[in-house]
Every structure is written in C-alpha cells, then in structure tokens.
Motif scaffolding. Structure first.
Motif: not given
Length: 253
Positions: A1-3, A165-167, A179-180, A198-201
C-alpha cells in the motif's frame, strides 16, 4: 500500500467524478507505465506540484478500491496477441469501482495509441455476455480490424484487485493513476499472486510527457513494459510466452 502521509494528498485540490468525466476526454491516449516500490511511489506523490494537480475524491475518499475481471478465450488469444505484439491486439475486461460504477471495457491499439471503449452497466450476468455486451464487444473489435471476434469463447480469465489514487494534471489534461495493494487471481487455475510492496504509476496523455513523467524521470524511473493482465498472467504461468515483459518479470516478480 502507499504509505505517504496524509499531508501529500491534503495539499492537492480535489475534483469529483462528474467534473473529471466532464473534462476534456482523452479518448485516444498514449500510456506510460512505471513499476516501482510503494515507497518510491509515495515519494513521487509527496513531490507532485499542488498548483497544477487535482486529486479525485469520491465520498470523502481518495484511495479507492478497484476490481477488474479480464476475459479471454481458452487458448488465451488476447494474451498471445499482446505477447507477440500483434497489430490488432485487444483487451476486454469488466471494471467495478468502490464508488459503485460498473463498466464493460474493450481496449484496442490503433497507430501506437490505446483506444478505450466503455459500456456502462453489468454485462456478465452468468459468466457470459448479455446481448448488449456481446454486440458491443463484437462491433468494437470489428471496428478495430479484428476478424471473426471470438465472442462466444470469451470467459473470465484473470481477476485483479487494487487501490487507486487518480490525479489530473491540469495544464495538459493528462490523467495519472497510482495503483497499490496489487493482488491477482487466475480464474482458470485458482492460483494467485500478491505484490503489496509494488506500485504501478500510469500516465495517460495526448502525446507529450506530463508533469508526472518528468518528475519520475528526474527520480531515475523510466517507463516499463507492463500489463496488469498479461504480465501477471505470465508471472503465474512461466510456460506462457513473455518476451515482451521479461525485464519487468525478472526485476519485480
């Protein structure tokens, strides 16, 4: 997760879903995907320019759950077209949002750009397409040059769950997703794969790199070959052809 701390998102102005959808749509888009650690994604989020960026908020939440179910033939025709870089490749999935929306989506490749086509509503009532869903998929694939679309053979192949999270980058109307909490299930075999570290941007722009692309470049990150469907399916099934994603698989899976 994004922390990342709450401060990072709190400093960014919000945008609601209706306003995001009503804005200038990117129907034909250039996608750039970055695979990185959740910690590095949090760092990038901390460095986003709040004067040019807005964050999607739904019912007071900015980190929203998503579920995608990808459809393919028993021979994995959609996967193999992607693996071999075929010109008329496609991806079909249903998407369910924590906010309540559900869509049937077909993505095709046209002149090096990804073109998404969406049909609102639930169109897989019993594992197969509704009449409207089958017609939508068939017409979309034929319009993209796919001969004899295998509509009757398409079944759920892979499920992906994650948080997003969408920007919105206002100067370029580019959209950025982070995405996380990534987890996949192979519907056919029952195997599963989780990569919480992991995270995917992903950036979606009309062509030129947006602010997030430039930021990630300055931090030493480069776009990677990655597909939530094909890369994850190849990671769980080593016998499948995966040359296109070999570097990503070796480094992150």
């Amino acid at each position: 997760m994004i922390t990342s701390s709450e401060t990072a998102l709190d400093s960014i102005r919000t945008i609601d879903l209706d306003e995001l959808i009503a804005g200038r749509p990117l129907l034909t888009r250039v996608h750039r995907r970055y695979v990185l650690s959740a910690a590095d994604a949090a760092m990038a989020l901390e460095l986003v320019d709040p004067t040019t960026t807005r964050v999607l908020e739904v019912d007071g939440r900015r980190d929203l759950g998503h579920t995608s179910v990808y459809l393919d033939t028993p021979e994995l025709d959609a996967f193999r077209r992607a693996a071999r870089g075929r010109r008329h490749r496609f991806r079909i999935r249903t998407r369910r949002y924590e906010s309540g929306g559900t869509f049937l989506e077909v993505r095709t490749r046209q002149q090096q750009r990804t073109v998404p086509h969406r049909l609102p509503g639930e169109h897989l009532p019993d594992g197969g397409f509704s009449e409207a869903g089958a017609r939508f998929v068939a017409e979309t694939l034929r319009g993209a040059g796919v001969r004899n679309p295998p509509i009757a053979e398409l079944r759920a192949s892979l499920r992906a769950d994650y948080r997003r999270i969408t920007l919105l980058h206002e100067p370029t109307t580019s959209r950025i997703t982070i995405d996380s909490g990534l987890t996949w299930w192979d519907v056919r075999t029952g195997s599963w794969l989780s990569r919480p570290e992991l995270a995917i941007i992903e950036t979606r722009s009309a062509g030129q790199p947006c602010g997030m692309d430039l930021l990630l470049s300055s931090l030493g990150h480069r776009p990677a070959r990655f597909s939530k469907y094909a890369t994850a399916l190849a990671a769980m099934n080593p016998r499948l052809p995966a040359t296109r994603w070999r570097r990503t698989l070796r480094q992150y899976f």
